[in-house]
Design a protein around this motif. Structure first.
Motif, PDB file in Angstrom:
ATOM      1  N   GLY A  13       1.779  26.150  40.685  1.00 16.03           N
ATOM      2  CA  GLY A  13       1.153  25.053  39.961  1.00 16.03           C
ATOM      3  C   GLY A  13       0.688  23.953  40.885  1.00 16.03           C
ATOM      4  O   GLY A  13       0.804  24.049  42.113  1.00 16.03           O
ATOM      5  N   ASP A  14       0.186  22.873  40.288  1.00 16.60           N
ATOM      6  CA  ASP A  14      -0.166  21.683  41.056  1.00 16.60           C
ATOM      7  C   ASP A  14       1.127  21.135  41.654  1.00 16.60           C
ATOM      8  O   ASP A  14       2.148  21.037  40.970  1.00 16.60           O
ATOM      9  N   TYR A  15       1.058  20.771  42.918  1.00 15.51           N
ATOM     10  CA  TYR A  15       2.242  20.219  43.577  1.00 15.51           C
ATOM     11  C   TYR A  15       1.827  18.913  44.215  1.00 15.51           C
ATOM     12  O   TYR A  15       0.890  18.878  45.015  1.00 15.51           O
ATOM     13  N   ILE A  44      -4.752  17.127  45.488  1.00 10.11           N
ATOM     14  CA  ILE A  44      -5.949  16.930  44.652  1.00 10.11           C
ATOM     15  C   ILE A  44      -6.269  15.441  44.469  1.00 10.11           C
ATOM     16  O   ILE A  44      -7.431  15.060  44.377  1.00 10.11           O
ATOM     17  N   PHE A  45      -5.233  14.615  44.390  1.00 10.48           N
ATOM     18  CA  PHE A  45      -5.462  13.190  44.095  1.00 10.48           C
ATOM     19  C   PHE A  45      -5.021  12.289  45.250  1.00 10.48           C
ATOM     20  O   PHE A  45      -4.597  11.164  45.029  1.00 10.48           O
ATOM     21  N   SER A  46      -5.095  12.773  46.482  1.00 11.21           N
ATOM     22  CA  SER A  46      -4.389  12.038  47.539  1.00 11.21           C
ATOM     23  C   SER A  46      -5.295  11.348  48.560  1.00 11.21           C
ATOM     24  O   SER A  46      -4.851  11.023  49.661  1.00 11.21           O
ATOM     25  N   ALA A  81       0.636   8.061  34.453  1.00 15.92           N
ATOM     26  CA  ALA A  81       0.165   8.336  33.092  1.00 15.92           C
ATOM     27  C   ALA A  81       0.660   9.667  32.535  1.00 15.92           C
ATOM     28  O   ALA A  81       0.560   9.902  31.334  1.00 15.92           O
ATOM     29  N   GLU A  82       1.171  10.546  33.404  1.00 17.33           N
ATOM     30  CA  GLU A  82       1.489  11.890  32.907  1.00 17.33           C
ATOM     31  C   GLU A  82       2.979  12.192  32.943  1.00 17.33           C
ATOM     32  O   GLU A  82       3.374  13.355  33.015  1.00 17.33           O
ATOM     33  N   LYS A  83       3.796  11.141  32.862  1.00 17.09           N
ATOM     34  CA  LYS A  83       5.237  11.379  33.015  1.00 17.09           C
ATOM     35  C   LYS A  83       5.845  12.107  31.813  1.00 17.09           C
ATOM     36  O   LYS A  83       6.934  12.657  31.912  1.00 17.09           O
TER      37      LYS A  83
HETATM   38  C1  GAL Z   1      -5.842  18.628  33.568  1.00 15.91           C
HETATM   39  C2  GAL Z   1      -5.920  17.976  34.931  1.00 15.91           C
HETATM   40  C3  GAL Z   1      -4.539  17.759  35.510  1.00 15.91           C
HETATM   41  C4  GAL Z   1      -3.613  17.146  34.493  1.00 15.91           C
HETATM   42  C5  GAL Z   1      -3.606  18.023  33.270  1.00 15.91           C
HETATM   43  C6  GAL Z   1      -2.681  17.541  32.179  1.00 15.91           C
HETATM   44  O1  GAL Z   1      -7.024  18.507  32.857  1.00 15.91           O
HETATM   45  O2  GAL Z   1      -6.671  18.752  35.823  1.00 15.91           O
HETATM   46  O3  GAL Z   1      -4.627  16.934  36.649  1.00 15.91           O
HETATM   47  O4  GAL Z   1      -4.070  15.880  34.170  1.00 15.91           O
HETATM   48  O5  GAL Z   1      -4.910  18.068  32.736  1.00 15.91           O
HETATM   49  O6  GAL Z   1      -2.766  18.342  31.025  1.00 15.91           O
END
Ligand code: GAL
Length: 673
Positions: free
Chosen positions: A16-18, A47-49, A359-361
């Protein structure tokens, strides 16, 4: 499309995203240890760094990324390395405030979330090229590098910018596309409402206007915005190809989400080395596994049928819908493996470790706030093992029974203002036809209207409002050559400039359907009509009726009531060796299933109605064998007939005759022979 896969992976991708930058380095060792425990083979990093990699203009800090990549490499985990160009640093915007995008209403959006980009902005383009070059120079031959991940989800959250820089760029695009202002006036029909332009310099983006603006201008602006984002993607890709040869470059798509309808993925599919997709369940009361299957089929189709990679989905709930239910036990594995069944060479998530801040906690992750003693982590670990046992599936292709035509540009045109009914929704029609085919257990490829359709016995056209003459000709050749077409209402109406085809509706399809439509007569809210058909069979419909005049087609169902009472509702036209069906009203999924069953007879294909409802059966085949995936989304145990005996890969057991698939379970059989 050539089959290009992440470098150095032998089985399916799992991970996954790390985002190690969100954590103290002390946590990284634990990350890597738990990744190994969970069977992680690939992670998307960085990706966001940008702001961490370049904390001040021209001052770079790659140390932390060096250490993170080395740690991952030592653990045998491969890396999908991001170019961080979706979020330029705050200092960049202080120097270039005009790189922030402007809405159609003239509001300049602010820094402080992500994706605030004017893609025409020269300073942004230069800075993106610079950071991409530096990353490629530093990591282009890093041993952990499996692939490059450019930007993130082009098209969201900002699909177009309306600033002055974009206006100038749009004029250049118009010049290239049309050659001059006369051709623009002609294409846009600017004689209407006195919109004629004397020079390209007078043309602006379709900014907020007192009432409805020129639809052809709006449509072209969507094309321009899409092409502008693609220019930026290909610029980064070309840098990576030059400095990091042999490493595949991708950017993550969101093929089937209506929230991301601003990108023409047919065009993007040709530009990436490997198609990757993000998919999240939309909890709007509909069957989420059907939407998932559709997204996966569409992604595979964008990849030209080649294997692709699911780069993001969620282990459990997301956090951006009004209500975000947790996934039920087993649902994550069903979701992941359904993507694999439909062509993904792996299953990746957003994200590895659940964030504590930002925002995604509250978005689920592979390693939740609750740690390893959680249902989610246990299921992730089980899934990691399951994915490993499917290594031989890698590289095989999903087998399809039928095709559905799909075109983002038609979708854009259809969604412009002032249509016969606001209740008609082209996407809803695509979903409904797809669902009816899904319920017949037919696996679907999506196809371009102008593509070669000859290998499909059945082709469905859900609501393709914009259709070029070339597309109409291609459908006529397809039917004449022995194919079976099923076309819904409001298809083939306008050309590529949103101009109605000359003559009676549906201009691009009159000949193939053997009919004309004299007038549309959409229904009022809540109004329903009845259709009577073969053997007295009755169907119900709503939203749309129209006055169909057969010109060679036979009437199969007739309107029993409503504005079109007594007129043809569903017709069938024999032409050449084939047949073209027309459905002139909005049938529900059951009604569509009934019509599709008749059309399938014409096509000589048998819907697998012997298979249990909500048990998905899909096959992949290739050099390494033929694989049958059976995914039981229902609450009842099911049996699936096997054409030959085989080995069930998740349990290692032999399977023959009727395969038992317990409620909620997945079985993958490698068929003998
Ligand atoms: C995707 C995005 C991710 C994350 C995810 C959450 O659209 O690429 O970075 O935000 O949504 O569901």
């Amino acid at each position: 499309m050539p089959e290009i896969t992440p470098r150095g992976l032998t089985g399916l991708a799992f991970g996954g995203d790390y985002n190690p930058e969100q954590w103290p380095e002390a946590v990284w060792e634990e990350d890597v240890r738990l990744m190994r425990e969970a069977g992680v083979t690939l992670v998307s990093v960085g990706i966001f760094s940008w702001a961490l990699l370049e904390p001040a203009p021209g001052a770079h800090d790659f140390g932390w990324l060096d250490r993170s990549l080395d740690l991952l490499h030592d653990a045998g985990i491969r890396v999908d390395l991001g170019t961080p160009t979706v979020v330029p640093p705050a200092w960049f915007y202080r120097a270039h405030p005009d790189a922030l995008p402007v809405t159609a209403e003239g509001v300049r959006l602010a820094f402080g979330s992500r994706g605030a980009i004017c893609h025409s902005n020269p300073a942004y383009r230069a800075a993106a090229a610079d950071i991409t070059t530096r990353l490629a120079e530093r990591y282009g031959d890093h041993p952990a590098l499996a692939m490059w991940h450019v930007h993130n989800e082009y098209g969201v959250p900002v699909s177009a910018c309306y600033c002055d820089t974009c206006a100038a760029h749009f004029r250049r695009w118009l010049e290239r596309t049309y050659g001059g202002v006369d051709a623009v006036n002609e294409a846009w029909g600017t004689a209407f409402w006195g919109q004629r332009y004397a020079s390209l310099d007078e043309i602006d983006p379709p900014r907020a206007t007192p009432t409805v603006g020129n639809p052809a201008q709006a449509l072209d602006y969507r094309r321009f915005a899409d092409a502008t984002m693609r220019e930026n993607f290909t610029a980064e890709r070309d840098i990576l190809h030059r400095l990091s040869p042999g490493v595949p470059v991708t950017t993550n798509f969101m093929t089937a989400l209506s929230q991301c309808d601003s990108v023409d993925y047919w065009a993007w599919g040709r530009e990436v080395d490997l198609v990757t997709n993000d998919h999240y369940l939309i909890t709007d009361g509909r069957r989420t596994h059907v939407n998932l299957a559709m997204a996966a089929d569409l992604t595979r189709s964008v990849a030209g049928g080649a294997p692709w990679l699911l780069l993001e989905h969620s282990t459990s709930g997301v956090n951006w819908q009004p209500r975000n239910p947790a996934k039920a036990p087993g649902q994550m594995a069903r979701n992941s493996l359904a993507h694999v069944a439909r062509g993904s060479d792996g299953a990746m998530f957003f994200q590895w470790r659940q964030s504590r801040r930002g925002a995604e906690k509250f978005h689920s992750a592979m390693l939740p706030h609750g740690g390893t003693e959680t249902r989610v982590f246990r299921e992730v670990t089980e899934l990691g093992a399951a994915v490993q046992s499917l290594a031989s599936v890698r590289g095989t292709r999903t087998e399809a029974d039928a095709a559905v035509l799909w075109d983002w540009q038609s979708w854009w045109a259809q969604n412009l203002d002032w249509r016969p009914s606001q209740d008609h929704d082209a996407r809803e029609r695509a979903d409904a036809f797809y669902e009816a085919l899904y319920d017949h257990h037919l696996t679907v490829d999506f196809a371009r209207p102008e593509g070669d359709l000859s290998r499909y016995p059945l082709v469905v056209v859900p609501a393709l409002y914009l259709m070029t003459e070339a597309a109409g000709d291609s459908l006529r050749r397809y039917a004449e050559g022995g194919g079976t077409l099923v076309v819904s209402y409001f298809s083939g109406i306008v050309d590529e400039h949103d101009a109605v085809h000359e003559g009676p509706y549906p201009g691009a399809l009159r000949d193939v359907l053997g009919l004309t439509v004299e007038e549309f007569s959409p229904l009022l809210e809540g109004e329903r009509v009845r259709l009577t058909g073969p053997g007295g069979a009755e169907l119900q419909a709503d939203v749309w009726t129209e006055f169909v005049v057969p010109r060679g087609a036979e009437t199969v169902w007739t309107y029993a009531d409503g504005p079109a009472a007594g007129r043809p509702a569903v017709t069938r036209h024999r032409l050449g060796e084939g047949t073209a069906w027309y459905v002139s009203t909005r049938l529900g999924t059951d009604g569509l299933a009934t019509v599709l069953a008749r059309a399938a007879e014409d096509a000589g294909i048998s819907p697998r109605d012997d298979l249990p409802h909500d048990v998905e059966v899909v096959r992949r085949s290739g050099d390494s064998g033929r694989f049958l995936f059976a995914i039981n989304h229902s609450g009842a145990d099911a049996k699936v007939p096997l054409e030959t005996p085989g080995t069930e890969l998740l349990t290692g057991e032999r399977a023959a005759g009727r395969l038992a698939v317990p409620a909620g379970a997945v079985r993958v059989v490698r068929l003998d022979g």
